[in-house]
Design an enzyme around this catalytic site. Structure first.
Site, short mmCIF file in Angstrom:
data_model
loop_
_atom_site.label_atom_id
_atom_site.label_comp_id
_atom_site.label_asym_id
_atom_site.label_seq_id
_atom_site.Cartn_x
_atom_site.Cartn_y
_atom_site.Cartn_z
N CYS A 77 18.36 50.33 38.98
CA CYS A 77 19.03 49.24 39.66
C CYS A 77 17.97 48.39 40.36
O CYS A 77 16.80 48.74 40.39
CB CYS A 77 20.00 49.78 40.71
SG CYS A 77 21.23 50.88 40.01
N GLY A 113 19.46 45.78 35.89
CA GLY A 113 20.86 46.18 35.96
C GLY A 113 21.74 45.00 35.68
O GLY A 113 21.61 43.96 36.35
N ASN A 115 18.49 52.10 44.96
CA ASN A 115 18.01 52.20 43.57
C ASN A 115 17.43 53.60 43.39
O ASN A 115 16.52 53.98 44.11
CB ASN A 115 16.92 51.13 43.36
CG ASN A 115 16.11 51.34 42.10
OD1 ASN A 115 14.94 50.99 42.05
ND2 ASN A 115 16.71 51.92 41.07
N GLY A 116 17.97 54.34 42.44
CA GLY A 116 17.45 55.68 42.20
C GLY A 116 18.56 56.70 42.12
O GLY A 116 19.73 56.33 41.97
N TYR A 176 7.85 49.97 30.33
CA TYR A 176 9.01 49.21 29.88
C TYR A 176 9.87 48.61 30.97
O TYR A 176 10.29 47.45 30.85
CB TYR A 176 9.89 50.13 28.99
CG TYR A 176 11.21 49.52 28.60
CD1 TYR A 176 11.27 48.40 27.76
CD2 TYR A 176 12.40 50.03 29.09
CE1 TYR A 176 12.49 47.83 27.41
CE2 TYR A 176 13.63 49.47 28.73
CZ TYR A 176 13.66 48.37 27.90
OH TYR A 176 14.85 47.81 27.56
#
Ligand code: SF4
Length: 491
Positions: free
Chosen positions: A22, A48, A123-124, A263
């Site tokens: 995210c 996201g 995020n995570g 990536y």
């Protein structure tokens, strides 16, 4: 298959990639905080695409807007933005890593706590969220969402400490996992990075305002300056004046996610002082040094394979050409694919540039292979366009293990490299040769002598199974995860 209108979005052409985590963004002390947050989230859209939200504070009231969809579609509306006044705001883009993509899971979450309003974006993944949630529920907590983020809020709400900051610190001693948080209270915007710094978070400045973002590309879009990375295990509080830094706990050596460089991150971002684009080119150069086939042409699998292919071409002195063209208007659209459309799959997104490929010995360079379904179709397409040989080079080691730290990975049984040897994969993809960058080669590309197996500089668990944060929840999650744990234990 659920329809988008039922609240679940489907990415027909992106299911052969590890999906990004995210994105978080926060700004303190700007008269147009929500608009800057929307722009920052737009720059972070690659992390996201399923849902987005902003909470703003105007000095008296908190205002929130969350919805399913892309940032431009949701916050492109003047009417929506007019409902988000304030000098502070935080925002979030969501890719569902835990909790279904339902509106009640869309962040930032907001709660009216005893000491005032509190908004949180995350995020995570917490690796002990299930255990903590169970304990909280046993103590009477009522959860409204299924996301890990709400666990933080309950821990803060039920803490016996005094101020919100102290309560946050108390909550952070109880959670385990990989996370970057951005929180907002009536007087502060707060950024936190997990002790190992697995997930990214950066600090920026725009005039007198201070900002947090998952990546530096979110600062560029609004003309803000990148100041520094939030350090692993650091909390930074923005409440006017200079940011205050608080060290959360004794930090172990950092283990930043190496896949961000391969990536996830946008190539124009800078992480830990390293340009993501330059890192990808360096990986491509190393890949060419390690395994160069006889070939006429280097062709990237667009878009993510482009920087590594440029590095590969530079090192090998082979010509570089765009032998595959990507249609940018397909792929992250909310279409509901029928079987016929799904079968077209890769051709909707990629098309071969025949005049470049005919009669050539082609080296295809891609960033990674997950399930292998897209790679197989791309190889087929290149062969049908008249290439005389197809050699594939991959800018990551084989992905053999799932990620539990905020990245959507297929089950191990779906990971091609977990099921097949490199030779078997080459046969399955129908390539003349196949090589992945070695683990040491990847570390060399990052400027290190190689992978130190005693103390690796990065999290590389999806290539090695060496998980730097223990996987408490894996035992209590669904059976797919349980089978992964069993495999891990028996490995
Ligand atoms: Fe990144 Fe892989 Fe570690 Fe997940 S397991 S944090 S994707 S390196």
């Amino acid at each position: 298959m659920p329809k988008p209108s039922e609240g679940v979005f489907y990415h027909p052409m992106d299911d052969d990639r590890l999906n990004e985590e995210c994105a978080v963004f926060g700004i303190h002390g700007h008269p147009d905080a929500a608009a800057h947050t929307a722009l920052g989230l737009h720059a972070l859209q690659h992390r996201g695409q399923e849902a987005t939200g902003i909470v703003a504070f105007d000095g008296t009231h908190f205002h929130a807007h969350r919805d399913l969809g892309l940032v431009g579609d949701i916050f492109g509306s003047e009417a929506v933005m007019a409902r988000l006044p304030g000098h502070s705001a935080i925002g979030h883009n969501r890719y569902a890593t835990s909790g279904a993509t339902l509106l009640r899971n869309v962040q930032p979450l907001f709660a009216d706590l005893a000491m005032g309003g509190f908004a949180l974006a995350h995020n995570g993944n917490l690796t002990n969220a299930t255990k903590l949630r169970r304990q909280l529920v046993e103590r009477g907590a009522i959860f409204q969402s299924t996301s890990d983020t709400e666990v933080f809020i309950h821990l803060i709400a039920t803490s016996s400490r005094g101020s919100l900051i102290e309560r946050m610190l108390d909550a952070l001693t109880q959670v385990e996992g990989a996370y970057s948080l951005v929180a907002m209270t009536a007087d502060s915007v707060i950024g936190v990075r997990d002790p190992l710094g697995v997930r990214p978070l950066v600090l920026g400045r725009l005039g007198d305002s201070w900002l947090f973002a998952s990546e530096t590309c979110a600062f560029d879009i609004i003309g803000a300056d990148f100041v520094r990375d939030v350090e692993p295990g650091e909390m930074i509080v923005l409440n006017g004046g200079e940011p205050q830094s608080i060290r959360l706990m004794t930090t172990q050596p950092p283990r930043f996610c190496i896949f961000e460089f391969i990536y996830f991150a946008r190539p124009d971002s800078v992480i830990a002082g390293t340009s993501v684009y330059e890192a990808r080119k360096a990986i491509g150069r190393e890949l060419a040094r390690e395994n160069l086939p006889p070939a006429d042409l280097v062709v990237p699998v667009p878009d993510s394979g482009v920087p590594a292919a440029l590095g590969f071409a530079e090192e090998s002195r082979l010509p570089f050409d765009l032998g595959i063209i990507r249609n940018h208007y397909v792929g992250r659209t909310f279409i509901e694919p029928g079987q016929e459309i799904r079968n077209l799959g890769v051709r909707l997104k990629h098309n071969a540039n025949r005049s470049m490929l005919k009669g050539k010995r082609v080296v295809l360079v891609d960033d990674s292979i997950v399930r292998g379904t897209t790679s197989r179709k791309i190889v087929q397409m290149v062969r049908m366009s008249g290439a005389s040989e197809v050699h594939m080079r991959i800018a990551s080691p084989p992905i053999t293990d799932p990620c539990f730290y905020g990245v959507d990975t297929p089950e191990r049984s779906q990971l091609m490299a977990a099921q097949m040897s490199v030779e078997e994969i080459a046969r399955h993809l129908d390539v003349d040769s196949l090589a992945f960058i070695s683990m040491d080669g990847l570390y060399r590309a990052m400027g290190l002598p190689g992978r130190d197996s005693q103390c690796p500089a990065f999290c590389d668990a999806c290539f090695t199974g060496d998980y730097p944060i223990r996987l408490i929840d894996v035992e209590s999650r669904d059976t797919a995860c349980l089978s992964v744990l069993t495999e891990l234990k028996s490995a």
